[in-house]
Motif scaffolding. Sequence first.
Motif, PDB file in Angstrom:
ATOM      1  N   ASP A  16       0.861  -1.287  -0.048  1.00 48.54           N
ATOM      2  CA  ASP A  16       0.006   0.000   0.182  1.00 48.54           C
ATOM      3  C   ASP A  16       0.911   1.346  -0.071  1.00 48.54           C
ATOM      4  N   TYR A  19       2.364   1.770  -3.302  1.00 54.26           N
ATOM      5  CA  TYR A  19       1.454   2.145  -4.337  1.00 54.26           C
ATOM      6  C   TYR A  19       0.939   3.616  -4.050  1.00 54.26           C
ATOM      7  N   CYS A 112     -10.553  -0.596  13.318  1.00 54.67           N
ATOM      8  CA  CYS A 112     -10.354  -0.332  12.160  1.00 54.67           C
ATOM      9  C   CYS A 112     -11.480   0.746  11.769  1.00 54.67           C
ATOM     10  N   ARG A 206      -3.611   4.885   3.215  1.00 53.22           N
ATOM     11  CA  ARG A 206      -5.086   4.470   2.851  1.00 53.22           C
ATOM     12  C   ARG A 206      -5.787   5.434   2.568  1.00 53.22           C
ATOM     13  N   LEU A 211     -11.868   8.371  -3.908  1.00 53.15           N
ATOM     14  CA  LEU A 211     -12.598   6.883  -4.147  1.00 53.15           C
ATOM     15  C   LEU A 211     -12.718   6.134  -2.851  1.00 53.15           C
ATOM     16  N   LEU A 212     -11.792   6.047  -2.343  1.00 54.02           N
ATOM     17  CA  LEU A 212     -11.470   5.151  -0.975  1.00 54.02           C
ATOM     18  C   LEU A 212     -12.088   5.939   0.349  1.00 54.02           C
TER      19      LEU A 212
ATOM     20  N   GLN B 457      -9.609  -2.345   5.169  1.00 52.35           N
ATOM     21  CA  GLN B 457      -9.096  -1.377   4.352  1.00 52.35           C
ATOM     22  C   GLN B 457      -7.676  -1.925   3.758  1.00 52.35           C
ATOM     23  N   VAL B 458      -7.069  -2.757   4.344  1.00 56.27           N
ATOM     24  CA  VAL B 458      -5.701  -3.116   4.011  1.00 56.27           C
ATOM     25  C   VAL B 458      -5.497  -3.536   2.526  1.00 56.27           C
ATOM     26  N   GLN B 459      -4.716  -3.023   1.753  1.00 56.10           N
ATOM     27  CA  GLN B 459      -4.350  -3.384   0.464  1.00 56.10           C
ATOM     28  C   GLN B 459      -5.067  -2.365  -0.232  1.00 56.10           C
ATOM     29  N   ASP B 460      -5.656  -1.283   0.201  1.00 52.75           N
ATOM     30  CA  ASP B 460      -5.826   0.032  -0.366  1.00 52.75           C
ATOM     31  C   ASP B 460      -6.954  -0.212  -1.613  1.00 52.75           C
ATOM     32  N   ASN B 461      -7.911  -1.062  -1.486  1.00 48.70           N
ATOM     33  CA  ASN B 461      -8.843  -1.215  -2.604  1.00 48.70           C
ATOM     34  C   ASN B 461     -10.213  -1.217  -2.167  1.00 48.70           C
ATOM     35  N   THR B 462     -10.463  -0.935  -0.829  1.00 45.70           N
ATOM     36  CA  THR B 462     -11.876  -1.090  -0.499  1.00 45.70           C
ATOM     37  C   THR B 462     -12.746   0.098  -0.641  1.00 45.70           C
ATOM     38  N   VAL B 463     -13.740  -0.032  -1.637  1.00 48.73           N
ATOM     39  CA  VAL B 463     -14.315   1.187  -2.187  1.00 48.73           C
ATOM     40  C   VAL B 463     -15.880   1.112  -1.083  1.00 48.73           C
ATOM     41  N   ARG B 475     -11.840  -2.267  -5.550  1.00 48.88           N
ATOM     42  CA  ARG B 475     -11.470  -2.048  -6.903  1.00 48.88           C
ATOM     43  C   ARG B 475     -10.210  -2.608  -7.366  1.00 48.88           C
ATOM     44  N   LYS B 477      -6.669  -2.583  -9.174  1.00 54.49           N
ATOM     45  CA  LYS B 477      -5.581  -1.346  -9.407  1.00 54.49           C
ATOM     46  C   LYS B 477      -5.113  -0.992 -10.828  1.00 54.49           C
TER      47      LYS B 477
END
Lengths: 234, 775
Positions: A16, A19, A112, A206, A211-212, B457-463, B475, B477
């Motif tokens: 992350d 990225y 979280c 994060r 979008l997130l 949320q980890v992995q930065d994809n959770t919309v 999502r 990437k």
Amino acid sequence: MKAGIITFLGSNCDDDALYALGDVLGADASRVLYNENELPKLDLVVLPGGFSYGDYLRCGAIARFSPIMSAVKEFADAGGLVLGICNGFQILTEAGLLPGALTRNDCVEFRCKWVNIRVENNQTPFTGELSPGDVLRVPIAHTEGNYFDRPENIARLNEENRVVFRYCDEKGQVTPEANPNGSIENIAGILNEGGNVLGMMPHPERACEELLGSADGMRILRSIALYAVNRADA
Amino acid sequence: MAVEIPDPPNDKTLFRVGLTRDEYEELCRRLGRKPNIVEMGMVGAMWSEHCAYKSSRLHLRKLPTSGSRVLQGPGENAGAVALTDNIAAVFKIESHNHPSAVEPFQAAATGVGGIIRDIFTMGARPIATTDPLRFGPITDFYDPDIPREAIERNRFLFSGVVAGIAHYGNCVGIPTVGGEVVFDASYSLNPLMNGMCLGVVNPGELIRAFAQGEGNKVLLVGAKTGADGVQGATFASVDLAEDVQRDRPAVQIGDPFLEKCLIEATLALKNHPALVGVQDLGAAGLTSSSCEMAGRGGVGLKLNLDNVPLRQAEIGPYEIMLSESQERMLMIIGKDGVDAVGEEFARWGLDSATIGEVIAEPVVSLWWKGGEVAHLPTALLTTEAPEHERPTAAIPQPKPLRLDGNEAVRLAAKRALPDDFPIKLELNTPFENALALLLAHPNNASKRIVWQQYDHQVQDNTVFGPEAADAALVRLKDDPGGIAITTDGPGHLCMLDPHLGGQHAVKEAYLNLLTVGAEPAAYTNCLNFASPEDPHVMAGFVAIVEGMAKASRALETPVVSGNVSFYNQTVGGAVMPTPVIGMVGYVPDVRRALRHRFPRAGLSILTVAIGDWRLDGSGLLWDVLCERDGAVSAIDFSALVALKDFTLTAIYDGLVASAHDIDSGGLALALAECAYGEMGAQIELPAELVQAAGGLAETLFGFPPIGLTLTVPPEKERDIAALADAYSLPVYDLGETGGETLSVAVAGETKPAISFPASALAAIHNESLPYWMGT
């Protein structure tokens, strides 16, 4: 800016950070494995979040003995910028690069959630693009984020303006209700004496895209990049 | 083998290895000799319900498993479907129910670990998990018949399972993006812990669980082998003992840190030319993985058990073959690649040991201390395992409802939320009281106390994470799109009518995907049932599978993987039939995806309702009043397919601002859920809707078999009406978003049936579960 993200065994926010710094911010970001002995030439070292060594024994207690940590210490001693996020913050306190300790959340459980943090000091390499009092919306994700130190040490952190972020409400008020883990004085992020090592429990990586849920974390990463570029030019 | 067994084996020995006397005799006949104890243990595990699906296989063949997108159907570690040319979704759902009844924390943790291994062994990066859970009541407020000790035990199981999922999922770095928690008396002391994992891989990089190539090496990687979980598969294939604590040694202990390292090492090797096949060691450990890999490849394996790294020295071949020690995988590696693979694992701090090689003869041949300790044909253990056509009883006709809507609401009006309930409401009508009871029920309350313990949320994809929308959305990437995931298992509807209930399970998942803007692709299922030896249970199983098959064919959503869990019963009772559907769909542009909450004021609220509107099986009857009679409405699948095209077109054309399905919670609950964001609405129920539903109470608390609510900007109303006409869908105009109150009245009447501040609805939603848990 050249950023190196350390992957310890068990790190899980390393990708992350790569990225956010590489793809979103556009910095030159690469991974450095835990078992290497030297760092490449870097402007920023990131110790990412996760569960290094499963957080067995104590969070960060094993990771500090990874071969790469000697190089990270040398880098920090020479004034290099080091950002420890979540587990990275825990490793920095275990390694003695930051004071204090991160103890178990007062709710006892993993949390979280989105929180707000107030910028306390913008005279740092990490917050130059922000103003004191700015409120950032960023997530936390930890079980041990309850910052603790002796009162005299906390007083010193305050005197030296080394508390960079505090948990606050949406309006920027630092209240007990806005404190997600029981940290002393709502501390969410602190600097070392030299001002070049920042540890923070919330995850700016994060919060880099609307979008997130928020792009406020990007304001921190952009501050670091601008500082690094200016420093390189100077 | 030092273990002496009587000849013929006595009942105790047969019970220990998990074979019936008939099966033992069948085994002797097929082998042409008497098996030794190691062989009996291996066959007992492989012929268990858990591994062999012996009661279910016959019926599972009725499910459609192929389709143009399907890359891998059932029979591998997980199923796979192509979403785009470059992206395949790999997913599966599994249960860990029996262990969860005994040791909830470790059982749930290892349940998560197991399902994740099924995904990355296919070469896919796990990007999300969801956990559908079922527990007995945690309060006796709604159902006073539940004993106090059961309430305490159910709370303990609930807290333990959730903590175990959090422990493992958080550490391993895969976001837990969704799931369900349903409480019902039938799950009292019989918790269901299901876990689903989704991964992504380039279709060309899928790894299969094949053994091939004579002379190729067999590597055992990851954790060392101990005696933990010996015969877990057998344990999962019988009723739970009255004294469940006795079974604790059958539960394994998980190490998520080791698993995280296994993920990285395996994915680093996925394109290595020497890699032939990979399988994780799940139920029945080394036994199932070795013979299944050999069976798929049509070859045999010769294993030297002296080379298996052990956690404890005193265990022998029986324990080694049946251990369910976690975080282990079996790999078939070309002769020249063993060193390189070993080095990669060592880099991640992991052991790897060469324990054997591929042989041409299709047998599993095990050697230990210089002698052969087992020699079994692979087919005997896999494809030729016994299959039973269990007897089925006739399915009873649904009993007609004893209450109409008005009577139900009147009955509910006799109950009030407890005096110390944290939210005080001004109740002016019996409808308001009924809705308050419904909203506060643990099944409808926010599960925040659960999911705030999960890293979502980890992995930065959770919309869309937990409770953000009707389905979770991650999502991708490298793609403008994302993958939506939902899990649904309306056990109560299956209890009322198994055939239609099975259809409703698939429909609910399908609708949940539509409302976020996803095109449903395929699904995995976890079929949680009581004993298949009970003809009533078996009849329900068959009807539900056939119902799912019908829905799957009509909706073109094949089943690509799954799991059956039988024997979910204790002395206290049996679980109601609970098929859990885990469906995934592709959202081509994540920026267009929709949430369910009212996003702003001034939007028109429309409802699409197709089919017979019923109160039977609704939340008011089933959960609040514990009224468990009634029937289930049939689903018009051609209308449902039209609804899919309508909804996805409307979302992609920007005609819709939010969307929410109407499930058995009923219309009033669906509207309240839309108002949890503290945006109110003024609803005027059209007379023709109230008439179609059978009355005001039925309209509010009943539900149509297919139902959606949408919000539409005023300038798009004409377009949406034209679109609905084009698909011949009945659309009702319910009113408009705005204000601080959710007010629901029959059109033309001045006095609302329900009028609640949206903030009060949100407060009930958020504070009920902590209240019932006593925290």
